[in-house]
Design a protein around this motif. Structure first.
Motif, short mmCIF file in Angstrom:
data_model
loop_
_atom_site.label_atom_id
_atom_site.label_comp_id
_atom_site.label_asym_id
_atom_site.label_seq_id
_atom_site.Cartn_x
_atom_site.Cartn_y
_atom_site.Cartn_z
N ALA A 1 63.57 -6.08 62.59
CA ALA A 1 63.91 -6.76 63.84
C ALA A 1 62.65 -7.37 64.45
O ALA A 1 61.66 -6.67 64.68
N ILE A 2 62.70 -8.66 64.69
CA ILE A 2 61.59 -9.35 65.36
C ILE A 2 61.81 -9.31 66.86
O ILE A 2 60.89 -9.04 67.63
N TYR A 3 63.04 -9.57 67.25
CA TYR A 3 63.35 -9.65 68.67
C TYR A 3 64.81 -9.27 68.90
O TYR A 3 65.66 -9.58 68.07
N SER A 4 65.07 -8.64 70.01
CA SER A 4 66.42 -8.28 70.41
C SER A 4 66.67 -8.86 71.79
O SER A 4 65.93 -8.56 72.73
N ILE A 5 67.70 -9.67 71.92
CA ILE A 5 68.02 -10.32 73.20
C ILE A 5 69.24 -9.61 73.78
O ILE A 5 70.34 -9.72 73.25
N PRO A 6 69.07 -8.89 74.89
CA PRO A 6 70.20 -8.15 75.47
C PRO A 6 71.12 -9.08 76.27
O PRO A 6 70.67 -9.77 77.19
N PHE A 7 72.38 -9.09 75.93
CA PHE A 7 73.37 -9.87 76.67
C PHE A 7 74.16 -9.00 77.64
O PHE A 7 74.66 -9.49 78.64
N TYR A 8 74.28 -7.72 77.33
CA TYR A 8 75.03 -6.80 78.18
C TYR A 8 74.49 -5.40 78.01
O TYR A 8 74.21 -4.97 76.89
N ARG A 9 74.30 -4.68 79.14
CA ARG A 9 73.91 -3.27 79.13
C ARG A 9 74.89 -2.53 80.03
O ARG A 9 75.15 -2.96 81.16
N GLN A 10 75.41 -1.45 79.56
CA GLN A 10 76.54 -0.76 80.20
C GLN A 10 76.34 -0.46 81.68
O GLN A 10 77.18 -0.79 82.49
N PHE A 11 75.28 0.17 82.07
CA PHE A 11 75.13 0.58 83.45
C PHE A 11 74.34 -0.42 84.29
O PHE A 11 74.29 -0.30 85.50
N ALA A 12 73.73 -1.40 83.65
CA ALA A 12 72.96 -2.39 84.39
C ALA A 12 73.78 -3.63 84.73
O ALA A 12 73.52 -4.29 85.73
#
Length: 168
Positions: free
Chosen positions: A117-128
């Motif tokens: 994995a070079i990069y991970s782009i978060p689109f959704y986080r459960q509690f945030a």
């Protein structure tokens, strides 16, 4: 009976007069924050000599796409935008992590040639993030995945064409 209806109307009118301004103010603040983030992303693109052909925002993450140079710009709320060159990326997929029946996170994973994995782009986080945005996050993640995957495939196809021309 008439008095109950009148009282209900008065209470609902007072409730609407107290709640609606807060809703309007929150929407205005959200739009202003999005506009500031988009301006920051465009400014970063201009500084780095990038020409954004597409950009989008989901849950405090802003993505910009420079199709010509094959560069992805990613900005979180307060962070400076990060440039990700797709020359290093060989695979892209949407990762949906579950917590029982609930979706814990949705992210777009970019991998190098070795599968790291070079990069991970978060689109959704459960509690945030709000659960209301989950379907939107899945949709946007899929759109960006197909956009990046298409760019990777075109790059591989062009590399094979160049090798064929060099062999001749």
């Amino acid at each position: 009976m008439k008095q109950i209806i009148e009282n209900s109307l008065v209470v609902s009118a007072l409730l609407a007069l107290t709640v609606l301004p807060f809703i309007a103010i929150n929407r205005r603040i959200k739009k202003k924050k999005e506009a500031e983030m988009i301006d920051r992303l465009k400014e970063a693109a201009r500084i780095h000599g990038r020409n954004l052909s597409r950009y989008g925002m989901i849950n405090s993450i802003l993505l910009g796409w420079d199709e010509e140079n094959r560069v992805l710009l990613v900005a979180a709320e307060e962070d400076t935008p990060v440039q990700i060159s797709l020359d290093e990326v060989s695979r892209c997929y949407t990762l949906k992590k579950m917590n029982g029946r609930d979706v814990r996170s949705v992210s777009l994973e970019l991998l190098d040639g070795r599968g790291r994995a070079i990069y991970s782009i978060p689109f959704y986080r459960q509690f945030a993030d709000s659960e209301i945005t989950l379907n939107k996050a899945l949709k946007y993640s899929g759109e960006w995945e197909s956009l990046i995957t298409g760019s990777i495939k075109r790059q591989v196809k062009n590399a094979f064409k160049r090798q064929e021309l060099e062999c001749l």
